[in-house]
Scaffold this motif. Structure first.
Motif, PDB file in Angstrom:
ATOM      1  N   ASP A 121      15.988  11.001 -48.533  1.00 40.39           N
ATOM      2  CA  ASP A 121      15.164  10.217 -49.481  1.00 40.39           C
ATOM      3  C   ASP A 121      15.788  10.035 -50.367  1.00 40.39           C
ATOM      4  N   TYR A 122      16.174  10.723 -50.861  1.00 45.66           N
ATOM      5  CA  TYR A 122      17.233  10.548 -52.721  1.00 45.66           C
ATOM      6  C   TYR A 122      18.029   9.260 -52.930  1.00 45.66           C
ATOM      7  N   LEU A 123      19.342   9.512 -51.351  1.00 45.98           N
ATOM      8  CA  LEU A 123      20.342   8.205 -51.247  1.00 45.98           C
ATOM      9  C   LEU A 123      19.651   6.850 -51.302  1.00 45.98           C
ATOM     10  N   SER A 182      16.977   6.422 -51.631  1.00 42.03           N
ATOM     11  CA  SER A 182      16.402   5.566 -53.372  1.00 42.03           C
ATOM     12  C   SER A 182      17.215   4.812 -53.834  1.00 42.03           C
ATOM     13  N   GLY A 183      18.892   5.208 -53.933  1.00 47.01           N
ATOM     14  CA  GLY A 183      19.304   4.501 -54.626  1.00 47.01           C
ATOM     15  C   GLY A 183      20.173   5.610 -55.627  1.00 47.01           C
ATOM     16  N   ALA A 184      20.558   6.766 -55.312  1.00 47.81           N
ATOM     17  CA  ALA A 184      21.027   8.393 -56.045  1.00 47.81           C
ATOM     18  C   ALA A 184      22.096   7.677 -56.116  1.00 47.81           C
ATOM     19  N   ASP A 185      23.262   7.680 -57.376  1.00 49.67           N
ATOM     20  CA  ASP A 185      24.173   7.644 -57.177  1.00 49.67           C
ATOM     21  C   ASP A 185      25.147   9.477 -56.977  1.00 49.67           C
ATOM     22  N   ILE A 186      24.004  10.602 -57.498  1.00 47.50           N
ATOM     23  CA  ILE A 186      24.392  11.528 -57.517  1.00 47.50           C
ATOM     24  C   ILE A 186      23.437  12.529 -56.998  1.00 47.50           C
ATOM     25  N   ILE A 187      23.590  13.658 -55.535  1.00 47.93           N
ATOM     26  CA  ILE A 187      22.547  14.104 -55.580  1.00 47.93           C
ATOM     27  C   ILE A 187      22.767  15.857 -56.006  1.00 47.93           C
ATOM     28  N   GLU A 188      22.294  16.575 -55.732  1.00 47.85           N
ATOM     29  CA  GLU A 188      21.921  17.763 -56.078  1.00 47.85           C
ATOM     30  C   GLU A 188      21.821  18.962 -55.515  1.00 47.85           C
ATOM     31  N   THR A 189      22.997  20.452 -54.919  1.00 54.40           N
ATOM     32  CA  THR A 189      22.914  20.681 -54.136  1.00 54.40           C
ATOM     33  C   THR A 189      21.333  21.642 -54.283  1.00 54.40           C
ATOM     34  N   ASN A 190      20.778  22.148 -53.234  1.00 51.95           N
ATOM     35  CA  ASN A 190      19.910  23.299 -53.584  1.00 51.95           C
ATOM     36  C   ASN A 190      20.445  24.452 -53.394  1.00 51.95           C
ATOM     37  N   THR A 191      20.550  24.413 -54.535  1.00 52.07           N
ATOM     38  CA  THR A 191      21.013  25.845 -55.344  1.00 52.07           C
ATOM     39  C   THR A 191      21.186  26.000 -56.689  1.00 52.07           C
ATOM     40  N   PHE A 192      19.781  25.640 -57.437  1.00 52.00           N
ATOM     41  CA  PHE A 192      19.802  26.077 -58.435  1.00 52.00           C
ATOM     42  C   PHE A 192      19.399  27.501 -58.668  1.00 52.00           C
ATOM     43  N   GLY A 193      18.495  28.115 -58.360  1.00 48.37           N
ATOM     44  CA  GLY A 193      18.506  29.900 -57.938  1.00 48.37           C
ATOM     45  C   GLY A 193      19.373  31.372 -57.398  1.00 48.37           C
ATOM     46  N   ALA A 236      25.079  14.666 -45.766  1.00 48.11           N
ATOM     47  CA  ALA A 236      23.709  14.102 -46.629  1.00 48.11           C
ATOM     48  C   ALA A 236      24.426  12.945 -47.461  1.00 48.11           C
ATOM     49  N   ALA A 237      24.985  12.876 -47.936  1.00 49.49           N
ATOM     50  CA  ALA A 237      25.959  12.058 -49.277  1.00 49.49           C
ATOM     51  C   ALA A 237      26.812  10.978 -48.317  1.00 49.49           C
ATOM     52  N   GLY A 238      27.086  11.644 -47.231  1.00 48.61           N
ATOM     53  CA  GLY A 238      28.893  10.775 -46.457  1.00 48.61           C
ATOM     54  C   GLY A 238      29.917  10.591 -47.283  1.00 48.61           C
ATOM     55  N   GLY A 239      29.584  10.502 -48.106  1.00 49.06           N
ATOM     56  CA  GLY A 239      30.789  10.062 -49.124  1.00 49.06           C
ATOM     57  C   GLY A 239      30.717   8.820 -49.944  1.00 49.06           C
ATOM     58  N   LYS A 240      29.359   8.322 -49.984  1.00 50.19           N
ATOM     59  CA  LYS A 240      28.669   7.165 -51.033  1.00 50.19           C
ATOM     60  C   LYS A 240      28.103   7.997 -52.085  1.00 50.19           C
ATOM     61  N   ALA A 241      28.223   8.776 -52.083  1.00 50.30           N
ATOM     62  CA  ALA A 241      27.241   9.459 -53.372  1.00 50.30           C
ATOM     63  C   ALA A 241      28.558  11.002 -53.588  1.00 50.30           C
ATOM     64  N   GLY A 283      32.907  22.221 -51.681  1.00 51.26           N
ATOM     65  CA  GLY A 283      33.089  20.841 -51.604  1.00 51.26           C
ATOM     66  C   GLY A 283      32.987  20.117 -52.891  1.00 51.26           C
ATOM     67  N   VAL A 284      32.108  20.763 -53.561  1.00 48.42           N
ATOM     68  CA  VAL A 284      31.655  19.503 -54.573  1.00 48.42           C
ATOM     69  C   VAL A 284      32.007  19.197 -55.644  1.00 48.42           C
ATOM     70  N   ASP A 285      31.441  18.204 -56.222  1.00 46.54           N
ATOM     71  CA  ASP A 285      32.514  17.142 -57.028  1.00 46.54           C
ATOM     72  C   ASP A 285      32.091  17.680 -58.708  1.00 46.54           C
ATOM     73  N   LEU A 286      31.305  18.155 -58.652  1.00 45.01           N
ATOM     74  CA  LEU A 286      31.399  17.868 -59.748  1.00 45.01           C
ATOM     75  C   LEU A 286      29.495  19.384 -59.994  1.00 45.01           C
TER      76      LEU A 286
END
Length: 403
Positions: A53-55, A57-68, A97-102, A141-144
């Motif tokens: 859903d965020y992708l 909407s135009g997100a260039d970066i998505i965060e993993t569901n690992t905050f806690g 989800a990103a598929g190399g596009k974010a 395999g995170v990018d950042l």
């Protein structure tokens, strides 16, 4: 993606980050007493849907569901032994989800316990806890990495050191500020920038806090002393209890307005935190496009066109009236267009003057500034029904920008 995250930063580009994960999971029926990070294992499809859903909407970066997903926050749920699995799987879901596009950013939040010198938890144990989480995400395999919602400058320092112990990937380091414009422990935005920049963060910023306005004020203070890119991911204000549900009331349009202010203040990573949704991110993306329109390559082909020689006709070749010019005295009579659709009287008058030897009818455009039949229409009628040539007036009034 073609360019690395650091290349985007070097080229001074604005990137859009996603919004709240917890808010979206809550809206899908997940209660707040659940461990949201554990959904990476028990319901990965739901987590992936939020990313998608965020992708969209135009997100260039998505965060993993690992905050806690650190040892101290997983332990009350009996999940501390699955720390590696939860973090690794969180990255895997985001990458699919990103598929190399974010870009996929590994999300790391505070431990939930105060560390030395304020609390009893040693800095060494805190650093080890962050290390375990960062290592699992790196191997996933995170990018950042994105360190977010920290209130203690000493704790985020340990998190930053832990990430540096694991790898050399880019790090966004973000802290939360109170409505007084300082962290919960009284550190100013300027001091936060100086320290985090000195400790090696690639981007320094603010997330959560008291909403867009409070974040914008603190960002302006950071911008005065920062030599590295800034980030802003405010929440949607303070939650309000509406019919038994906690809701954030800041609208996407409100967010879009502040996104413009963030960018104009030097922010290069813009997104949302608690209470924000794909609608907020879509509004932010629109604001970013308005300020930084994307460049499109245009291919220009030169086509050789054969030059055509225009044959200029002499007046005598254009009409009978033109044939008479210069040879005899030409007579024309002015006839006004009728005030209504009945043109019979004008036609009858034109027949009479033709018989009398008149060469042409002169038709004015809007005589006496009154509403009449179109002079072009009348000219066509006279030439077709009477056979007399017309001289048509054509003014620019009401046919230009002044009209």
């Amino acid at each position: 993606m073609g360019k690395s995250f650091r290349e985007h930063l070097e080229q001074d580009e604005v990137l859009v980050c996603d919004g709240a994960m917890g808010t979206m999971l809550y809206s899908k029926g997940i209660y707040i007493n659940r461990c949201f990070d554990e959904l990476n294992l028990s319901n990965p499809a739901m987590v992936k849907d939020v990313h998608l859903d965020y992708l969209k909407s135009g997100a260039d970066i998505i965060e993993t569901n690992t905050f806690g997903a650190n040892w101290f926050k997983l332990e009350p749920h009996g999940l501390e032994e699955r720390l590696y699995e939860i973090n690794f799987q969180g990255v895997k879901i985001a990458r699919e989800a990103a598929g190399g596009k974010a870009f996929v950013a590994g999300s790391i939040g505070p431990l939930g316990r105060p560390i030395e010198p304020i609390g009893h938890l040693s800095q060494e144990k805190a650093r080890q806890a962050f290390y375990d989480q960062a290592k699992a995400q790196f191997e996933g395999g995170v990018d950042l990495f994105i360190l977010e919602t920290f209130k203690d400058i000493n704790e985020i320092h340990q998190a930053l050191l832990a990430v540096k112990d694991v790898c050399d990937l880019p790090v966004i380091a973000q802290m939360a500020f109170t409505d007084e414009g300082k962290t919960a422990y009284g550190v100013s935005p300027e001091e936060v920038v100086r320290k985090l920049e000195g400790w090696g963060a690639d981007v320094v910023g603010i997330n959560c806090s008291t909403g867009p306005e409070g974040v914008w004020k603190a960002i302006q203070e950071m911008a005065r002393v920062s030599d590295i890119p800034l980030s802003a991911q405010p929440n949607a204000g303070f939650p309000q209890l509406v019919q038994g549900r906690l809701l954030y009331l800041a609208s996407p349009e409100y967010f879009a307005e502040y996104a413009k202010r963030f960018i104009q203040s030097g922010v290069r990573i813009v997104g949302g935190c608690c209470g924000t949704t794909p609608a907020h991110i879509r509004a932010i993306r629109t604001a970013v496009k308005a300020l930084r329109p994307s460049r499109q390559l245009v291919e220009v082909k030169v086509v050789e066109v054969e030059e055509k020689v225009l044959q200029v006709k002499k007046p005598a070749e254009k009409s009978k009236l033109g044939e008479k010019l210069g040879k005899k005295f030409v007579v024309s009579i002015e006839m006004n267009p009728p005030r209504g659709p009945d043109f019979s009287k004008v036609v009858e008058g034109a027949r009479r003057i033709k018989v009398a030897g008149v060469d042409a009818v002169n038709i004015p455009d809007g005589p006496r500034a009154s509403a009449r039949m179109s002079p072009l229409a009348l000219a066509t009628i006279l030439e077709s029904k009477v056979g007399i040539e017309t001289i048509l007036h054509y003014t620019c009034r009401d046919r230009n920008i002044l009209g």
